[in-house]
Design a protein around this motif. Structure first.
Motif, PDB file in Angstrom:
ATOM      1  N   TYR A  21      -7.507   3.093  -8.835  1.00  0.00           N
ATOM      2  CA  TYR A  21      -6.644   4.264  -8.996  1.00  0.00           C
ATOM      3  C   TYR A  21      -6.187   4.373 -10.440  1.00  0.00           C
ATOM      4  CZ  TYR A  21      -3.521   7.851  -7.132  1.00  0.00           C
ATOM      5  OH  TYR A  21      -2.903   9.041  -6.843  1.00  0.00           O
ATOM      6  N   GLY A  22      -5.888   5.580 -10.893  1.00  0.00           N
ATOM      7  CA  GLY A  22      -5.542   5.825 -12.291  1.00  0.00           C
ATOM      8  C   GLY A  22      -4.182   5.334 -12.734  1.00  0.00           C
ATOM      9  N   HIS A  23      -3.231   5.124 -11.800  1.00  0.00           N
ATOM     10  CA  HIS A  23      -1.895   4.715 -12.221  1.00  0.00           C
ATOM     11  C   HIS A  23      -1.269   3.792 -11.194  1.00  0.00           C
ATOM     12  CE1 HIS A  23       2.267   4.998 -13.669  1.00  0.00           C
ATOM     13  NE2 HIS A  23       1.693   5.275 -14.827  1.00  0.00           N
ATOM     14  N   PHE A  24      -0.612   2.766 -11.658  1.00  0.00           N
ATOM     15  CA  PHE A  24      -0.029   1.726 -10.811  1.00  0.00           C
ATOM     16  C   PHE A  24       0.997   2.259  -9.816  1.00  0.00           C
ATOM     17  CE2 PHE A  24       3.500  -1.489 -10.648  1.00  0.00           C
ATOM     18  CZ  PHE A  24       2.897  -2.349  -9.745  1.00  0.00           C
ATOM     19  N   GLY A  25       2.032   2.919 -10.298  1.00  0.00           N
ATOM     20  CA  GLY A  25       3.160   3.287  -9.450  1.00  0.00           C
ATOM     21  C   GLY A  25       2.871   4.334  -8.404  1.00  0.00           C
ATOM     22  N   SER A  26       1.936   5.231  -8.656  1.00  0.00           N
ATOM     23  CA  SER A  26       1.687   6.329  -7.728  1.00  0.00           C
ATOM     24  C   SER A  26       0.472   6.105  -6.827  1.00  0.00           C
ATOM     25  CB  SER A  26       1.527   7.643  -8.494  1.00  0.00           C
ATOM     26  OG  SER A  26       0.465   7.546  -9.414  1.00  0.00           O
ATOM     27  N   ALA A  27      -0.123   4.936  -6.891  1.00  0.00           N
ATOM     28  CA  ALA A  27      -1.288   4.644  -6.054  1.00  0.00           C
ATOM     29  C   ALA A  27      -0.886   4.611  -4.580  1.00  0.00           C
ATOM     30  CB  ALA A  27      -1.889   3.294  -6.448  1.00  0.00           C
ATOM     31  N   PRO A  28      -1.699   5.185  -3.711  1.00  0.00           N
ATOM     32  CA  PRO A  28      -1.388   5.149  -2.281  1.00  0.00           C
ATOM     33  C   PRO A  28      -1.411   3.740  -1.680  1.00  0.00           C
ATOM     34  CG  PRO A  28      -2.960   6.888  -2.771  1.00  0.00           C
ATOM     35  CD  PRO A  28      -2.821   6.062  -4.013  1.00  0.00           C
ATOM     36  N   SER A  29      -2.234   2.865  -2.263  1.00  0.00           N
ATOM     37  CA  SER A  29      -2.349   1.518  -1.723  1.00  0.00           C
ATOM     38  C   SER A  29      -2.811   0.549  -2.807  1.00  0.00           C
ATOM     39  CB  SER A  29      -3.342   1.498  -0.551  1.00  0.00           C
ATOM     40  OG  SER A  29      -4.607   1.943  -0.976  1.00  0.00           O
ATOM     41  N   PHE A  30      -2.848  -0.713  -2.431  1.00  0.00           N
ATOM     42  CA  PHE A  30      -3.360  -1.763  -3.308  1.00  0.00           C
ATOM     43  C   PHE A  30      -4.379  -2.577  -2.536  1.00  0.00           C
ATOM     44  CE2 PHE A  30       1.009  -1.002  -4.635  1.00  0.00           C
ATOM     45  CZ  PHE A  30       0.833  -0.748  -5.973  1.00  0.00           C
ATOM     46  N   GLY A  53       9.887   6.794 -13.606  1.00  0.00           N
ATOM     47  CA  GLY A  53      10.566   5.600 -14.095  1.00  0.00           C
ATOM     48  C   GLY A  53      11.268   4.806 -13.016  1.00  0.00           C
ATOM     49  N   GLN A  54      11.187   5.260 -11.778  1.00  0.00           N
ATOM     50  CA  GLN A  54      11.894   4.587 -10.694  1.00  0.00           C
ATOM     51  C   GLN A  54      10.949   4.004  -9.639  1.00  0.00           C
ATOM     52  OE1 GLN A  54      15.241   4.148 -10.946  1.00  0.00           O
ATOM     53  NE2 GLN A  54      14.904   5.137 -12.916  1.00  0.00           N
ATOM     54  N   CYS A  55       9.690   3.857  -9.965  1.00  0.00           N
ATOM     55  CA  CYS A  55       8.754   3.346  -8.966  1.00  0.00           C
ATOM     56  C   CYS A  55       9.088   1.899  -8.617  1.00  0.00           C
ATOM     57  CB  CYS A  55       7.304   3.463  -9.447  1.00  0.00           C
ATOM     58  SG  CYS A  55       6.843   2.436 -10.824  1.00  0.00           S
ATOM     59  N   ASN A  56       8.807   1.554  -7.380  1.00  0.00           N
ATOM     60  CA  ASN A  56       9.059   0.195  -6.941  1.00  0.00           C
ATOM     61  C   ASN A  56       7.893  -0.317  -6.100  1.00  0.00           C
ATOM     62  OD1 ASN A  56      10.205  -2.227  -6.563  1.00  0.00           O
ATOM     63  ND2 ASN A  56      11.881  -1.537  -5.280  1.00  0.00           N
ATOM     64  N   PRO A  57       6.682  -0.297  -6.645  1.00  0.00           N
ATOM     65  CA  PRO A  57       5.542  -0.801  -5.897  1.00  0.00           C
ATOM     66  C   PRO A  57       5.600  -2.319  -5.724  1.00  0.00           C
ATOM     67  CG  PRO A  57       4.873  -0.139  -8.082  1.00  0.00           C
ATOM     68  CD  PRO A  57       6.300   0.273  -7.925  1.00  0.00           C
ATOM     69  N   PHE A  58       6.545  -2.970  -6.380  1.00  0.00           N
ATOM     70  CA  PHE A  58       6.683  -4.418  -6.250  1.00  0.00           C
ATOM     71  C   PHE A  58       7.005  -4.804  -4.819  1.00  0.00           C
ATOM     72  CE2 PHE A  58       8.154  -3.178 -10.485  1.00  0.00           C
ATOM     73  CZ  PHE A  58       7.101  -3.691 -11.201  1.00  0.00           C
ATOM     74  N   GLN A  59       7.664  -3.902  -4.082  1.00  0.00           N
ATOM     75  CA  GLN A  59       7.961  -4.169  -2.673  1.00  0.00           C
ATOM     76  C   GLN A  59       6.663  -4.455  -1.920  1.00  0.00           C
ATOM     77  OE1 GLN A  59       9.865  -0.549  -1.532  1.00  0.00           O
ATOM     78  NE2 GLN A  59      11.894  -1.224  -2.166  1.00  0.00           N
ATOM     79  N   SER A  60       5.616  -3.742  -2.258  1.00  0.00           N
ATOM     80  CA  SER A  60       4.334  -3.909  -1.580  1.00  0.00           C
ATOM     81  C   SER A  60       3.598  -5.162  -2.044  1.00  0.00           C
ATOM     82  CB  SER A  60       3.444  -2.695  -1.841  1.00  0.00           C
ATOM     83  OG  SER A  60       4.074  -1.526  -1.399  1.00  0.00           O
ATOM     84  N   ALA A  78       7.483  -0.829 -15.605  1.00  0.00           N
ATOM     85  CA  ALA A  78       6.729  -1.585 -14.607  1.00  0.00           C
ATOM     86  C   ALA A  78       5.998  -2.758 -15.251  1.00  0.00           C
ATOM     87  CB  ALA A  78       5.742  -0.666 -13.887  1.00  0.00           C
ATOM     88  N   LEU A  79       5.419  -2.534 -16.419  1.00  0.00           N
ATOM     89  CA  LEU A  79       4.725  -3.597 -17.133  1.00  0.00           C
ATOM     90  C   LEU A  79       5.684  -4.732 -17.476  1.00  0.00           C
ATOM     91  CD1 LEU A  79       2.163  -4.709 -18.452  1.00  0.00           C
ATOM     92  CD2 LEU A  79       2.717  -3.358 -20.486  1.00  0.00           C
ATOM     93  N   GLN A  80       6.867  -4.388 -17.952  1.00  0.00           N
ATOM     94  CA  GLN A  80       7.867  -5.407 -18.272  1.00  0.00           C
ATOM     95  C   GLN A  80       8.265  -6.207 -17.032  1.00  0.00           C
ATOM     96  OE1 GLN A  80      10.722  -2.753 -20.101  1.00  0.00           O
ATOM     97  NE2 GLN A  80      10.218  -3.499 -22.147  1.00  0.00           N
ATOM     98  N   LEU A  81       8.468  -5.522 -15.914  1.00  0.00           N
ATOM     99  CA  LEU A  81       8.847  -6.215 -14.680  1.00  0.00           C
ATOM    100  C   LEU A  81       7.743  -7.151 -14.192  1.00  0.00           C
ATOM    101  CD1 LEU A  81      10.649  -3.309 -12.823  1.00  0.00           C
ATOM    102  CD2 LEU A  81      11.704  -5.364 -13.785  1.00  0.00           C
ATOM    103  N   LEU A  82       6.505  -6.724 -14.313  1.00  0.00           N
ATOM    104  CA  LEU A  82       5.401  -7.605 -13.927  1.00  0.00           C
ATOM    105  C   LEU A  82       5.327  -8.819 -14.844  1.00  0.00           C
ATOM    106  CD1 LEU A  82       2.764  -4.902 -13.065  1.00  0.00           C
ATOM    107  CD2 LEU A  82       3.661  -6.616 -11.491  1.00  0.00           C
ATOM    108  N   ARG A  83       5.496  -8.597 -16.121  1.00  0.00           N
ATOM    109  CA  ARG A  83       5.475  -9.725 -17.072  1.00  0.00           C
ATOM    110  C   ARG A  83       6.588 -10.730 -16.784  1.00  0.00           C
ATOM    111  NH1 ARG A  83       4.178  -7.377 -23.068  1.00  0.00           N
ATOM    112  NH2 ARG A  83       1.929  -7.224 -22.793  1.00  0.00           N
TER     113      ARG A  83
END
Length: 125
Positions: A21-30, A53-60, A78-83
């Protein structure tokens, strides 16, 4: 190694053949790939609907203990949070699907995304 890759794949589909998918936060799935076991698991992105700026895919992803992420684009926050979670983030570019992206990661062909390379707004990736 466990790798998370944003896709639009649905449960029951072949995770290996899913397009990146083209973007991390808006992807339907992983797709969660365990490179040691050779398994592919599709996980719904429960944090997909969000304001910029408020995506929270980390829950998944949190319960799947990923070591790396391969994505077409990702925001700076999101990149900072993953790092902070010691998860390396790599740029998918010409990879047609999840299997090809993982192969390129394992062979050292993918570049790690820097903060300067991250998206600064939804139109910038």
């Amino acid at each position: 190694m466990r790798v998370g890759i944003p896709t639009a794949a649905k449960a029951g589909a072949s995770g290996a053949e899913a397009p990146v998918y083209g973007h991390f936060g808006s992807a339907p799935s992983f797709v969660i790939v365990d490179t040691d076991k050779g398994t592919f698991e599709i996980v719904e992105n429960s944090g997909r609907e969000h304001e910029h700026g408020q995506c929270n895919p980390f829950q998944s992803l949190e319960s799947h203990s990923v070591d790396a992420l391969i994505t077409g684009g990702i925001g700076q926050r999101a990149l900072q949070l993953l790092r902070q979670r010691n998860i390396k983030v790599y740029r998918a570019s010409a990879e047609r699907n999840v299997a090809e992206a993982v192969l390129n990661l394992r062979s050292g062909k993918l570049q790690e995304i820097s903060l300067d390379d991250a998206c600064t707004h939804h139109g910038g990736h």
